[in-house]
Design an enzyme around this catalytic site. Structure first.
Site, PDB file in Angstrom:
ATOM      1  N   HIS A 111       0.842  -1.201   0.000  1.00  0.00           N
ATOM      2  CA  HIS A 111       0.000   0.000   0.000  1.00  0.00           C
ATOM      3  C   HIS A 111       0.868   1.238   0.000  1.00  0.00           C
ATOM      4  CE1 HIS A 111      -2.576  -3.173   1.478  1.00  0.00           C
ATOM      5  NE2 HIS A 111      -3.604  -2.438   1.073  1.00  0.00           N
ATOM      6  N   LYS A 136      -1.369  -7.953  -4.497  1.00  0.00           N
ATOM      7  CA  LYS A 136      -2.304  -6.827  -4.357  1.00  0.00           C
ATOM      8  C   LYS A 136      -1.504  -5.533  -4.206  1.00  0.00           C
ATOM      9  CE  LYS A 136      -5.620  -4.635  -1.308  1.00  0.00           C
ATOM     10  NZ  LYS A 136      -6.056  -4.495   0.080  1.00  0.00           N
ATOM     11  N   ARG A 174     -10.621   0.930  -9.907  1.00  0.00           N
ATOM     12  CA  ARG A 174     -11.393  -0.047  -9.134  1.00  0.00           C
ATOM     13  C   ARG A 174     -12.457  -0.711 -10.017  1.00  0.00           C
ATOM     14  NH1 ARG A 174     -10.834   0.354  -3.601  1.00  0.00           N
ATOM     15  NH2 ARG A 174      -9.773   2.191  -2.817  1.00  0.00           N
ATOM     16  N   GLN A 199     -13.137   4.006  -1.992  1.00  0.00           N
ATOM     17  CA  GLN A 199     -13.787   2.702  -2.152  1.00  0.00           C
ATOM     18  C   GLN A 199     -15.275   2.887  -2.472  1.00  0.00           C
ATOM     19  OE1 GLN A 199     -13.694   0.149   1.331  1.00  0.00           O
ATOM     20  NE2 GLN A 199     -12.403  -1.301   0.260  1.00  0.00           N
ATOM     21  N   SER A 233     -24.719  10.545 -15.035  1.00  0.00           N
ATOM     22  CA  SER A 233     -24.537   9.856 -16.310  1.00  0.00           C
ATOM     23  C   SER A 233     -24.173   8.371 -16.148  1.00  0.00           C
ATOM     24  CB  SER A 233     -23.471  10.570 -17.140  1.00  0.00           C
ATOM     25  OG  SER A 233     -23.929  11.855 -17.470  1.00  0.00           O
ATOM     26  N   THR A 278     -18.049  16.950 -19.500  1.00  0.00           N
ATOM     27  CA  THR A 278     -18.731  17.983 -18.739  1.00  0.00           C
ATOM     28  C   THR A 278     -17.722  19.011 -18.234  1.00  0.00           C
ATOM     29  OG1 THR A 278     -20.366  18.386 -17.003  1.00  0.00           O
ATOM     30  CG2 THR A 278     -18.857  16.575 -16.599  1.00  0.00           C
ATOM     31  N   LYS A 282     -15.601  21.012 -21.876  1.00  0.00           N
ATOM     32  CA  LYS A 282     -16.409  21.007 -23.105  1.00  0.00           C
ATOM     33  C   LYS A 282     -15.759  21.782 -24.259  1.00  0.00           C
ATOM     34  CE  LYS A 282     -20.895  20.133 -21.017  1.00  0.00           C
ATOM     35  NZ  LYS A 282     -22.268  20.566 -20.792  1.00  0.00           N
ATOM     36  N   ASN A 303     -19.982  17.956 -26.006  1.00  0.00           N
ATOM     37  CA  ASN A 303     -20.198  17.216 -24.754  1.00  0.00           C
ATOM     38  C   ASN A 303     -20.112  15.710 -24.977  1.00  0.00           C
ATOM     39  OD1 ASN A 303     -22.629  16.631 -26.046  1.00  0.00           O
ATOM     40  ND2 ASN A 303     -23.755  16.589 -24.117  1.00  0.00           N
ATOM     41  N   ASP A 318     -26.110  18.202 -25.856  1.00  0.00           N
ATOM     42  CA  ASP A 318     -26.846  19.184 -25.022  1.00  0.00           C
ATOM     43  C   ASP A 318     -27.690  20.060 -25.949  1.00  0.00           C
ATOM     44  OD1 ASP A 318     -25.715  18.512 -22.589  1.00  0.00           O
ATOM     45  OD2 ASP A 318     -24.167  20.059 -22.658  1.00  0.00           O
ATOM     46  N   GLY A 351     -21.430  27.018 -20.610  1.00  0.00           N
ATOM     47  CA  GLY A 351     -21.563  26.035 -21.692  1.00  0.00           C
ATOM     48  C   GLY A 351     -23.007  25.817 -22.121  1.00  0.00           C
ATOM     49  N   THR A 373     -21.471  37.683 -14.660  1.00  0.00           N
ATOM     50  CA  THR A 373     -20.218  38.318 -15.089  1.00  0.00           C
ATOM     51  C   THR A 373     -20.435  38.925 -16.473  1.00  0.00           C
ATOM     52  OG1 THR A 373     -19.025  36.652 -13.838  1.00  0.00           O
ATOM     53  CG2 THR A 373     -17.744  37.884 -15.451  1.00  0.00           C
ATOM     54  N   TYR A 435     -31.739  20.317 -13.345  1.00  0.00           N
ATOM     55  CA  TYR A 435     -32.532  19.073 -13.328  1.00  0.00           C
ATOM     56  C   TYR A 435     -32.685  18.460 -11.942  1.00  0.00           C
ATOM     57  CZ  TYR A 435     -27.788  17.205 -13.786  1.00  0.00           C
ATOM     58  OH  TYR A 435     -26.448  16.930 -13.620  1.00  0.00           O
TER      59      TYR A 435
HETATM   60  P1  NAP Z   1     -21.034  26.967 -16.425  1.00  0.00           P
HETATM   61  O1  NAP Z   1     -20.313  26.857 -17.710  1.00  0.00           O
HETATM   62  O2  NAP Z   1     -20.267  26.922 -15.148  1.00  0.00           O
HETATM   63  O3  NAP Z   1     -21.885  28.331 -16.442  1.00  0.00           O
HETATM   64  C1  NAP Z   1     -22.686  28.701 -15.358  1.00  0.00           C
HETATM   65  C2  NAP Z   1     -23.290  30.080 -15.624  1.00  0.00           C
HETATM   66  O4  NAP Z   1     -24.169  30.385 -14.535  1.00  0.00           O
HETATM   67  C3  NAP Z   1     -22.255  31.188 -15.661  1.00  0.00           C
HETATM   68  O5  NAP Z   1     -22.684  32.165 -16.557  1.00  0.00           O
HETATM   69  C4  NAP Z   1     -22.270  31.700 -14.227  1.00  0.00           C
HETATM   70  O6  NAP Z   1     -21.896  33.037 -14.113  1.00  0.00           O
HETATM   71  C5  NAP Z   1     -23.731  31.605 -13.910  1.00  0.00           C
HETATM   72  N1  NAP Z   1     -23.959  31.524 -12.468  1.00  0.00           N
HETATM   73  C6  NAP Z   1     -23.493  30.600 -11.623  1.00  0.00           C
HETATM   74  N2  NAP Z   1     -23.934  30.816 -10.385  1.00  0.00           N
HETATM   75  C7  NAP Z   1     -24.693  31.947 -10.438  1.00  0.00           C
HETATM   76  C8  NAP Z   1     -25.421  32.698  -9.495  1.00  0.00           C
HETATM   77  N3  NAP Z   1     -25.469  32.320  -8.221  1.00  0.00           N
HETATM   78  N4  NAP Z   1     -26.070  33.792  -9.902  1.00  0.00           N
HETATM   79  C9  NAP Z   1     -26.029  34.176 -11.184  1.00  0.00           C
HETATM   80  N5  NAP Z   1     -25.369  33.505 -12.138  1.00  0.00           N
HETATM   81  C10 NAP Z   1     -24.709  32.404 -11.782  1.00  0.00           C
HETATM   82  O7  NAP Z   1     -22.139  25.837 -16.306  1.00  0.00           O
HETATM   83  P2  NAP Z   1     -23.035  25.172 -17.472  1.00  0.00           P
HETATM   84  O8  NAP Z   1     -22.434  23.919 -17.925  1.00  0.00           O
HETATM   85  O9  NAP Z   1     -23.402  26.191 -18.466  1.00  0.00           O
HETATM   86  O10 NAP Z   1     -24.309  24.769 -16.607  1.00  0.00           O
HETATM   87  C11 NAP Z   1     -25.244  25.734 -16.180  1.00  0.00           C
HETATM   88  C12 NAP Z   1     -26.484  25.039 -15.668  1.00  0.00           C
HETATM   89  O11 NAP Z   1     -27.021  24.234 -16.693  1.00  0.00           O
HETATM   90  C13 NAP Z   1     -26.213  24.093 -14.495  1.00  0.00           C
HETATM   91  O12 NAP Z   1     -27.257  24.197 -13.580  1.00  0.00           O
HETATM   92  C14 NAP Z   1     -26.233  22.731 -15.126  1.00  0.00           C
HETATM   93  O13 NAP Z   1     -26.673  21.735 -14.229  1.00  0.00           O
HETATM   94  C15 NAP Z   1     -27.241  22.941 -16.221  1.00  0.00           C
HETATM   95  N6  NAP Z   1     -27.058  21.983 -17.315  1.00  0.00           N
HETATM   96  C16 NAP Z   1     -28.058  21.126 -17.536  1.00  0.00           C
HETATM   97  C17 NAP Z   1     -27.970  20.218 -18.552  1.00  0.00           C
HETATM   98  C18 NAP Z   1     -29.102  19.280 -18.781  1.00  0.00           C
HETATM   99  O14 NAP Z   1     -28.947  18.351 -19.562  1.00  0.00           O
HETATM  100  N7  NAP Z   1     -30.235  19.495 -18.151  1.00  0.00           N
HETATM  101  C19 NAP Z   1     -26.826  20.167 -19.368  1.00  0.00           C
HETATM  102  C20 NAP Z   1     -25.795  21.068 -19.120  1.00  0.00           C
HETATM  103  C21 NAP Z   1     -25.929  21.978 -18.087  1.00  0.00           C
HETATM  104  P3  NAP Z   1     -20.372  33.456 -13.837  1.00  0.00           P
HETATM  105  O15 NAP Z   1     -19.705  33.468 -15.174  1.00  0.00           O
HETATM  106  O16 NAP Z   1     -20.495  34.783 -13.193  1.00  0.00           O
HETATM  107  O17 NAP Z   1     -19.799  32.413 -12.903  1.00  0.00           O
END
Ligand code: NAP
Length: 494
Positions: A111, A136, A174, A199, A233, A278, A282, A303, A318, A351, A373, A435
């Site tokens: 280990h 092991k 694992r 684990q 996933s 993810t 991406k 993605n 997506d 994204g 932002t 989601y």
């Molecule tokens: P990301 O690239 O990290 O972007 C997140 C965005 O949300 C950024 O513009 C961020 O702003 C903003 N943000 C984060 N926290 C915030 C807050 N408290 N107040 C205001 N704005 C905020 O993430 P992403 O991949 O685009 O994902 C965004 C959302 O989509 C997540 O909830 C994710 O679960 C969802 N999503 C869902 C699916 C689906 O299949 N349903 C697929 C992909 C993503 P800043 O730039 O200022 O940080």
């Protein structure tokens, strides 16, 4: 085979847990004598054992709890052999001093809780020479490449070898060790009672990853991200592979951004067939794609990666899934620009926002991006040819399509919404990408207005089903995946 480690303070609890595990289907357990907090009675633990056992008594220096003398520890191990236990675990430095006896098979172990040493093969060869039936090696993974080195070492071993990397980064080793020839892997009875870092539980191993069905022909898929522990996933894809009786496994790979390039090279070497991608990879994965579809080019992010005939093909499911949901709601997909003249508000500039804004623009919408932002919103607006507005001005947009592409409203902040309910226009389309939960505050308030709603679950299941199609050539079982997903976010927290 999965070996379940049992570490309990009292003999009766260890015996009860052993029986319970066998009722659950366990075929091999490791009894950790170092966890027993009173005088150890080996005979009591093994005399009526319901399945084969490995007896282990680990020193603190090797990650165990044994605090007694070394002499007493060796005596216990010798007693276990005298009782005819199925396996005994002997660390490298004591393997020579405890000779083979009877039918007990010898696991010679090493280990390293700090790192995965560079010379894994040399270490293995050394252990092989200590009259080992099984070698092991358990080491700490500090980067994803450690998993690949471990699996390669297992595959080339002249003696049956159980190898695993510890820590969250080590999870793939694992799950995949059996694929590369390990006779078994270790799991814990319950995920909250892990006996080694990283684990997985017996239940996860069996019910999510179907470890016992993995063999040398099993094709490897996975999801890469950092963090990755929360990803649903693996649950969806493994369930769908199993449903269709496909010899494929889908593994979570935690890959820090600085290790992406090496990881992709390793994937080629190990024959990985496909990956979901993810945060934060991406956009970065595009530099590895030899081919991408048109939407990936427009969005600037993928993605999904498919490794085929020496190529790496990038897709963005997506985007596709979101647009399928949107088009279903618009009911006007026969028109090339069904949203022409309509105002769409995209909240967020990451994204997900990028994929959705691109799709909305393609459908002719007048898109406004509002994100916390400002520069990020402006950059996205410039890239896809639309407007950006300050986050605080988001309620000024009279939007007929509202997209939440921020994590606002996500568990545990379920009482938050990115937009005041009074600014949701009746009959608007409100699409929340969050989601978990499915019924976010935004979705609930939108239903009341009433608006037309699209949930993040629909998008998530849709993107997974499209990935399944890229991975297998078969249509993804959407309803089945939705059911798995709802069950997972509703109740089961592994
Ligand atoms: P990301 O690239 O990290 O972007 C997140 C965005 O949300 C950024 O513009 C961020 O702003 C903003 N943000 C984060 N926290 C915030 C807050 N408290 N107040 C205001 N704005 C905020 O993430 P992403 O991949 O685009 O994902 C965004 C959302 O989509 C997540 O909830 C994710 O679960 C969802 N999503 C869902 C699916 C689906 O299949 N349903 C697929 C992909 C993503 P800043 O730039 O200022 O940080």
């Amino acid at each position: 085979m999965i070996c379940v480690s049992i570490g309990r303070g009292r003999h009766k609890h260890m015996i009860a847990e052993h029986r319970h595990l066998v009722e659950q289907g366990a075929e091999l357990v490791e009894l950790r004598l170092d966890y027993i907090d009173r005088e150890v009675n080996v005979k009591r633990l093994v005399v009526d054992r319901p399945c084969p056992v490995i007896i282990t008594c680990r020193r603190e220096a090797d990650g165990g709890k044994w605090r007694g003398t070394e002499e007493d520890r060796l005596t216990l191990l010798r007693m276990a052999i005298a009782e005819g236990v199925d396996y005994v675990d002997l660390e490298e430095d004591i393997a020579d001093s405890i000779p083979r006896f009877g039918k007990t098979r010898r696991i010679v172990s090493l280990h390293d809780f700090q790192k995965t040493p560079d010379d894994l093969e040399k270490i293995r060869d050394r252990l092989c020479q200590l009259d080992a039936d099984i070698v092991k090696i358990a080491t700490m993974a500090n980067n994803p490449h450690d998993n690949f080195r471990m699996l390669r070492m297992i595959a080339s071993s002249p003696v049956s070898t159980v190898g695993m990397c510890m820590g969250e980064i080590g999870t793939p080793s694992r799950l995949l060790s059996g694929r590369f020839g390990a006779p078994f892997t270790y799991a814990t009875f319950h995920h909250e009672r892990a006996l080694a870092p990283g684990q997985l539980s017996f239940r996860q191993m069996r019910e999510v990853y179907h470890y016992d069905d993995i063999n040398s022909e099993t094709e490897i898929y996975g999801v890469i991200g950092d963090p990755i522990g929360h990803s649903l996933s693996p649950l969806l894809h493994n369930a769908a592979f199993r449903r269709e009786a496909l010899n494929k496994v889908y593994v979570p790979f935690r890959v820090p951004a600085s290790h992406l390039d090496e990881f992709i090279r390793d994937c080629r070497e190990l024959g990985v067939k496909g990956l979901s991608v993810t945060i934060p990879h991406k956009e970065a994965v595009l530099r590895h794609c030899t081919r991408v579809d048109g939407a990936v080019k427009g969005i600037g992010a993928a993605n999904t990666l498919v490794f085929e005939d020496g190529e790496i093909v990038g897709w963005n499911t997506d985007y596709r899934a979101a647009m399928i949901s949107l088009d279903r709601e618009l009911k006007t997909q026969e028109r090339p620009t069904p949203l022409a003249g309509h105002q769409a508000l995209v909240l967020g500039a990451g994204g997900a926002a990028r994929a959705l804004a691109f799709g909305l623009r393609r459908r002719g919408a007048d898109v406004v991006i509002c994100s916390r932002t400002r520069q990020r919103a402006e950059k996205l607006a410039k890239d896809i040819g639309c407007r950006a507005l300050a986050w605080d001005d988001r309620s000024k947009v009279k939007a007929e399509v509202v997209i939440n592409a921020t994590p606002i409203g996500m568990h545990p902040n379920v009482d938050e919404s990115p937009l005041d309910k009074n600014h949701l226009r009746p009959n608007a389309i409100v699409f929340d990408t969050v989601y978990n939960p499915e019924q976010t505050l935004l979705i609930k308030q939108a239903r009341k207005r009433p608006c037309r709603v699209i949930t993040g679950v629909e998008m998530f299941v849709g993107q997974a089903a499209l990935q399944f199609k890229h991975f297998t050539g078969m249509d993804g079982p959407v309803d089945f995946m939705r059911e798995q997903m709802k069950r997972a976010i509703g109740a089961v927290k592994y």
